[in-house]
Scaffold this active site. Structure first.
Site: not given
Ligand code: ATP
Length: 284
Positions: A10, A94, A96-99, A103, A136
């Protein structure tokens, strides 16, 4: 029998924080949509009553911390499913990218297991289950384009924006969503983006007006802490993106482009100093 589900990334076209709530969460107003960069989940029943996660990505947890595991556990407990499941995650988004990669995996697991175990759970209920896993997740269950309110779980579906290219660039830093929200001073936000202007721009399918209304108040925190994110955004615009914004709490920056002829130039220009760059279509 195997079940497959796509888990798209997203982006936030708009992210506003209205205030900090008594329960510690922030009251947000977001416009979210999906892009054609997706993880793929393969789900298969197991003979024994256990949940096993595997992935080619070496950098995510594969135990009960994985969001797809949490989704499977939740649905199994709530619907008293006695069968086990093997879930393979082909990660492309990627981390922990904000994508919302995690979720979206959780949402895809909820949708997929609903089919695999023939539970017949209606979508609104899947969204409610998703809200227990993360703010999310309900949007990722629903897909499409939506306004999200509350802590992100209250959704109002809206039209998709007009088709365009989305160039995503993730600098090599990990940003914790909790940390960014923790550092945000909701009462000191310099400029709030306009939800009304953004939804009107989308409803009237005016691409350049959408670009002009892109806004994310979390940029105040992340861009100040990580100047390379700001630099990436400026480079994206300098190379010709029609609009650019940080997604979620970052650090990924996305650029919107209508002209295909510009895509390669922006992609190659960014690749010069950022390894993780993707050129994908908006999912409409
Ligand atoms: P958001 O935009 O919802 O904050 P994000 O893109 O910043 O999410 P994610 O990629 O969802 O972050 O990952 C956040 C954390 O969740 C990471 O530290 C990762 O280790 C953990 N995690 C648990 N399950 C998963 C998964 N299936 N895929 C990716 N990361 C996961």
């Amino acid at each position: 029998m195997k079940v497959y589900e796509k888990a798209p990334a997203k982006i936030n076209l708009m992210l506003d924080v209205l205030h900090k709530r008594e329960d510690g969460f922030h009251e947000v107003e977001m416009v979210m949509t999906m892009v054609d960069l997706a993880d793929r989940l393969e789900m298969e029943p197991l003979g024994r009553d256990t949940i096993i996660i595997s992935s080619q990505a070496g950098y995510i947890p594969l135990d009960e911390k994985n969001l797809a595991f949490k989704a499977a556990k939740l649905i199994k407990e709530r619907y008293e499913v006695k069968q086990g499941v093997y879930i393979h995650l082909d990660k492309k988004i990627p981390v922990a990218a904000g994508l919302a990669g995690g979720s979206s995996d959780a949402a895809a697991a909820l949708r997929g297991l609903n089919r695999l175990w023939k539970l017949g759970i209606p979508e609104e209920e899947l969204q409610r289950l998703g809200a227990e896993l993360g703010s999310d997740v309900p949007f990722c269950v629903a897909g499409g384009t939506a306004i999200a309110r509350g802590r992100g779980e209250r959704l109002e579906r809206i039209a998709n924006p007009p088709q365009c290219w989305v160039i995503l660039a993730k600098p090599p830093i990990n940003v914790s969503t909790a940390d960014v929200y923790g550092r945000l001073r909701a009462d000191k936000i310099r400029k709030h983006p306009s939800l009304r202007q953004m939804t009107e721009a989308i409803a009237s399918q005016q691409f350049h007006r959408i670009c002009a209304q892109l806004g994310n108040v979390l940029e105040d925190v992340t861009l100040a802490a990580y100047p390379q994110v700001l630099q990436l955004k400026e480079t994206m615009l300098r190379l010709g993106a029609d609009g650019a914004l940080m997604s979620g709490s970052g650090p990924t920056v996305f650029g919107l482009v209508t002209k295909e002829s510009k895509v390669a130039r922006i992609y190659n220009g960014l690749r010069g100093f950022c390894k993780e760059v993707y050129a994908v279509r908006m999912l409409t």
